[in-house]
Scaffold this motif. Structure first.
Motif, PDB file in Angstrom:
ATOM      1  N   UNK A 295       0.341   3.696 -26.533  1.00 49.25           N
ATOM      2  CA  UNK A 295      -0.583   3.249 -27.577  1.00 49.25           C
ATOM      3  C   UNK A 295      -1.077   1.831 -27.310  1.00 49.25           C
ATOM      4  N   UNK A 296      -0.190   0.969 -26.848  1.00 45.28           N
ATOM      5  CA  UNK A 296      -0.561  -0.417 -26.554  1.00 45.28           C
ATOM      6  C   UNK A 296      -1.589  -0.477 -25.442  1.00 45.28           C
ATOM      7  N   UNK A 297      -1.379   0.311 -24.395  1.00 47.64           N
ATOM      8  CA  UNK A 297      -2.333   0.317 -23.293  1.00 47.64           C
ATOM      9  C   UNK A 297      -3.664   0.917 -23.730  1.00 47.64           C
ATOM     10  N   UNK A 298      -3.613   1.937 -24.548  1.00 54.76           N
ATOM     11  CA  UNK A 298      -4.862   2.532 -25.033  1.00 54.76           C
ATOM     12  C   UNK A 298      -5.683   1.505 -25.804  1.00 54.76           C
ATOM     13  N   UNK A 299      -5.026   0.708 -26.635  1.00 53.83           N
ATOM     14  CA  UNK A 299      -5.738  -0.323 -27.388  1.00 53.83           C
ATOM     15  C   UNK A 299      -6.415  -1.315 -26.458  1.00 53.83           C
ATOM     16  N   UNK A 300      -5.721  -1.696 -25.382  1.00 54.73           N
ATOM     17  CA  UNK A 300      -6.286  -2.656 -24.442  1.00 54.73           C
ATOM     18  C   UNK A 300      -7.484  -2.076 -23.704  1.00 54.73           C
ATOM     19  N   UNK A 301      -7.346  -0.846 -23.234  1.00 51.21           N
ATOM     20  CA  UNK A 301      -8.422  -0.211 -22.473  1.00 51.21           C
ATOM     21  C   UNK A 301      -9.625   0.042 -23.374  1.00 51.21           C
ATOM     22  N   UNK A 302      -9.349   0.516 -24.577  1.00 52.90           N
ATOM     23  CA  UNK A 302     -10.437   0.786 -25.519  1.00 52.90           C
ATOM     24  C   UNK A 302     -11.128  -0.510 -25.914  1.00 52.90           C
ATOM     25  N   UNK A 303     -10.333  -1.557 -26.093  1.00 51.53           N
ATOM     26  CA  UNK A 303     -10.884  -2.848 -26.479  1.00 51.53           C
ATOM     27  C   UNK A 303     -11.755  -3.480 -25.419  1.00 51.53           C
ATOM     28  N   UNK A 304     -11.542  -3.090 -24.170  1.00 55.08           N
ATOM     29  CA  UNK A 304     -12.356  -3.638 -23.087  1.00 55.08           C
ATOM     30  C   UNK A 304     -13.786  -3.133 -23.141  1.00 55.08           C
ATOM     31  N   UNK A 305     -14.002  -1.988 -23.780  1.00 60.97           N
ATOM     32  CA  UNK A 305     -15.344  -1.431 -23.896  1.00 60.97           C
ATOM     33  C   UNK A 305     -15.977  -1.194 -22.545  1.00 60.97           C
ATOM     34  N   UNK A 306     -17.168  -1.736 -22.353  1.00 57.88           N
ATOM     35  CA  UNK A 306     -17.866  -1.589 -21.084  1.00 57.88           C
ATOM     36  C   UNK A 306     -17.462  -2.665 -20.078  1.00 57.88           C
ATOM     37  N   UNK A 307     -16.581  -3.567 -20.512  1.00 55.28           N
ATOM     38  CA  UNK A 307     -16.081  -4.595 -19.610  1.00 55.28           C
ATOM     39  C   UNK A 307     -14.772  -4.149 -18.985  1.00 55.28           C
ATOM     40  N   UNK A 308     -13.935  -5.136 -18.669  1.00 57.81           N
ATOM     41  CA  UNK A 308     -12.662  -4.852 -18.034  1.00 57.81           C
ATOM     42  C   UNK A 308     -11.539  -5.523 -18.802  1.00 57.81           C
ATOM     43  N   UNK A 309     -10.322  -5.309 -18.377  1.00 64.38           N
ATOM     44  CA  UNK A 309      -9.170  -5.789 -19.132  1.00 64.38           C
ATOM     45  C   UNK A 309      -9.131  -7.305 -19.260  1.00 64.38           C
ATOM     46  N   UNK A 310      -9.744  -7.999 -18.311  1.00 62.79           N
ATOM     47  CA  UNK A 310      -9.709  -9.462 -18.351  1.00 62.79           C
ATOM     48  C   UNK A 310     -11.073 -10.064 -18.661  1.00 62.79           C
TER      49      UNK A 310
END
Length: 205
Positions: A131-146
């Motif tokens: 779930x934590x990783x999903x939030x990060x990936x989803x939050x990146x949107x069209x960008x990337x994790x950083x």
């Protein structure tokens, strides 16, 4: 002759290291080793595990370390943010190397920590980690994790998600599928996969 050698097997995490080498545009040699303590590998990594790289006489093992090292060793590739902007970069690179891999392997082996054990393990629970990783990936949107730039952290996380969703150890959530598609579409990823796929018969001989 080059001063960089990749020790790998095409049916291993060595595919991640090759992808990283292709991303940075390094000139390198490949040594394909067999599983189970190949004599060609043990002097490089006494653990007998791949991948490993030797660069100008320096040995680096562990996938996340190889990715981080290559990003720094080949700065023109732009796969590491400036030092002052590396908080998220380090976070997700080592989240995948630690909690994510531990959680996925433990879950695949059928072991789930009891409530009193969750504080002792690096991932807590499998569901919380995913779930934590999903939030990060989803939050990146069209960008990337950083941020807006693709980095070694995206490569490493993308590789884990690609492998996991393919073999069922990570659920095929929409955010994961989209992230894998974006990372797998990179020319360096496609070159790396083609090189490793071509070695598959050699590895099975």
């Amino acid at each position: 002759m080059t001063d960089l050698t990749l020790y790998t097997n095409p049916m291993s995490r060595g595919r991640i290291a090759r992808w990283m080498l292709e991303e940075v545009g390094a000139d390198y040699e490949t040594v394909v080793v067999e599983f189970g303590g190949d004599p060609a590998l043990l002097p490089v990594n006494p653990m007998g595990k791949v991948p490993a790289i030797v660069h100008a006489g320096t040995t680096i093992t562990e996938c996340a370390a190889i990715c981080a090292y290559l990003a720094d060793a080949f700065p023109d590739a732009g796969l590491a943010p400036p030092v002052a902007e590396r908080a998220a970069y380090y976070r997700w690179l080592f989240f995948a190397a630690g909690p994510l891999e531990q959680a996925v392997v433990s879950n695949s082996l059928g072991w789930k920590p009891e409530d009193k054990q969750q504080a002792l393990v690096g991932f807590g629970t499998y569901d919380r980690t995913i779930d934590t990783l999903e939030q990060a990936v989803e939050g990146a949107g069209d960008g990337w994790l950083t941020g807006e730039r693709f980095t070694a952290a995206d490569l490493y996380v993308g590789a884990h998600l690609g492998w996991g969703t393919m073999f069922g150890s990570i659920p095929k959530r929409d955010a994961f599928v989209r992230f894998v598609e974006r990372t797998a579409a990179r020319p360096a990823a496609q070159r790396a996969n083609a090189l490793d796929d071509a070695l598959m018969p050699q590895a099975s001989d």
